[in-house]
Design an enzyme around this catalytic site. Sequence first.
Site, short mmCIF file in Angstrom:
data_model
loop_
_atom_site.label_atom_id
_atom_site.label_comp_id
_atom_site.label_asym_id
_atom_site.label_seq_id
_atom_site.Cartn_x
_atom_site.Cartn_y
_atom_site.Cartn_z
N SER A 37 3.05 10.17 -5.18
CA SER A 37 1.92 9.44 -5.75
C SER A 37 0.67 9.45 -4.88
CB SER A 37 2.32 8.00 -6.07
OG SER A 37 2.83 7.36 -4.92
N HIS A 55 4.22 10.48 -12.10
CA HIS A 55 2.97 11.25 -12.12
C HIS A 55 3.12 12.65 -12.71
CE1 HIS A 55 0.88 8.20 -9.75
NE2 HIS A 55 2.04 8.04 -9.16
N LYS A 90 0.62 5.78 -16.79
CA LYS A 90 -0.17 6.82 -16.16
C LYS A 90 -0.67 7.79 -17.23
CE LYS A 90 1.35 5.12 -12.01
NZ LYS A 90 2.48 4.73 -11.21
C1 LIG Z 1 3.13 3.72 -10.58
C2 LIG Z 1 4.48 4.10 -10.10
C3 LIG Z 1 5.59 3.29 -10.34
C4 LIG Z 1 5.46 1.92 -10.93
O1 LIG Z 1 5.27 1.96 -12.29
P1 LIG Z 1 4.60 0.71 -12.99
O2 LIG Z 1 4.89 0.91 -14.42
O3 LIG Z 1 3.16 0.76 -12.65
O4 LIG Z 1 5.29 -0.50 -12.41
C5 LIG Z 1 6.82 3.77 -9.99
N1 LIG Z 1 6.97 4.96 -9.38
C6 LIG Z 1 5.92 5.75 -9.10
C7 LIG Z 1 6.15 7.06 -8.42
C8 LIG Z 1 4.65 5.35 -9.44
O5 LIG Z 1 3.60 6.09 -9.14
#
Ligand SMILES: *Cc1c(COP(=O)(O)O)cnc(C)c1O
Length: 392
Positions: free
Chosen positions: A181, A209, A241
Site C-alpha cells: 500500500s 490495491h 479503493k
Molecule cells: C486500505 C487497506 C485495508 C483496510 O481496508 P478498509 O476497508 O479501509 O478498512 C486493508 N488492507 C490493505 C492492504 C489496505 O490498503
Amino acid sequence: MSIESRFNPLLQQRTAQHLYRQRPLTFTAQQAEMQINGLSVINFSSNDYLGLANDAAIREAVMQGLQDKTLSYGSGAAHLVTGHHLHHHLLEDELADWLGCERALLFSTGYMANLAVQQTLMQKGDTILADKLNHASLIDGALHSEADLKRYPHLDMAALERRLTQVNHGQAMITTDGVFSMDGDMAPLSNILNLAESQQAWLMVDDAHGFGMLGKQGKGCFDVQGVKPTADTILIGTLGKAFGTSGAFVAGSQTLIESLIQFARPYIYTTAMSPLNALASRAALKRVIEAEPERARLQQHIQQFRQGAQALGLQLWESQTAIQPIILGSSETAIEWSDALKQKGFWITAIRPPTVPVGQARLRVTLSAGHTSEHIETLLDALNAVQTEIQS
Ligand SMILES: *Cc1c(COP(=O)(O)O)cnc(C)c1O
C-alpha cells in the site's frame, strides 16, 4: 492519573517530531479536482484508482435504490440476525463468480476482514509469517490471533523459506499484501505459493490495491501474474479503493467461508453494511469488470509520471502500479515538499513513520484513471519547481 496528564506530553512530542496528524476537510465529491481545507487542488492522494468514487452509473444505481421500497438505508442488524439482505447475498455471489472462487463473504471494512480471518483460522501453537511491510490491519489481525507472528524482510523469499522451515509444530500461514500500500510493488505470488505448498502452509493475500487496478476485468495480482490460487489460499479485497464504495470481502473455498460465518467474531458481532452500499457495490463491480479503458488510461499515466519524475532525478520505487512513492528521507523534508505542493494546488500526502520505516518518509503519489494527462504534466512541472525552491 488524568487522561490529560498521560496524553498531553505524548501529543506535544508528536508535534516536536513533525508527526502530528490532521484530517484534511473536503468540501467536494471525491474526484481528481477537489476543494480540500479551503484550497482548490488536484488530488494525488486517494485510492480511487479507476475514478469510480463519484461514478455516474453508481450514483444512478443508488438513486434507483432509494426509490426501491424493498430496500432500507439501514441494515438493522448483524448478518446472522436479520441484517443479511438480498443485495448482500447477490454481491457475494457476483464477487465469487468474478474471481472464480467458490464463495465470497462481505465485511464492513478490510480492517475487520483481516482481523476475522487470522483470529478464526490461526490457533495457539500456529505461526503467521508476514512480510515486514504488510498493511497495519494484517499485522493487527496477526497480533489479535493466538498464533505466533514472525515477520520476514520485504519480499525476501530466502528469509521466508528459512522461517517456514523453522516452523516445526502447528499450522503455518503466510500473509502478504498483493500490491504493497505504501510502496506500490507486488508480492511474487508464484514463488510464495510454491514455498507455501512445499510446507503445507496456507496463504493469505490482501489485494486491496490490486483488485480493480490490475489484471483482466480487474481481477488483481493473481491474474496479472498468471498464478492460480489453491484451495488453501485466502483472498482479501476491499471495496473502498478501486471500487469507489466501501466495505470488503474475503474470497476462497466453501469451507473457509462457512467457518468464518460460524466462528469469526468480527463477522458475527457487528451490524451488516447498509444494503444500499451493497447495491452500490454491485454497480461498482459491473463498472470494474468493464473498466478496460480506465485501466489502459491508468497505465499511460503511470508511464508518463515515472518517465517525467526520473528525468527530474527524483527517487522513485520499483513500482509499476498506481502507487508511486517519491522517497525523501526525513519527516520534515516530506512535510516541506507536501506543503509546497499544496500551495501550488496539488494534494499529495506526506507519509511518515510509523506508517513507513524511519528515514523513508515520502510523498505517496497515487494516480487514477480520473486524472487527465494534463494533470500529470502539471504535477511534474510543480515537482520540478518545488525541487528547485527547496534545494536553493
Ligand atoms: C486500505 C487497506 C485495508 C483496510 O481496508 P478498509 O476497508 O479501509 O478498512 C486493508 N488492507 C490493505 C492492504 C489496505 O490498503
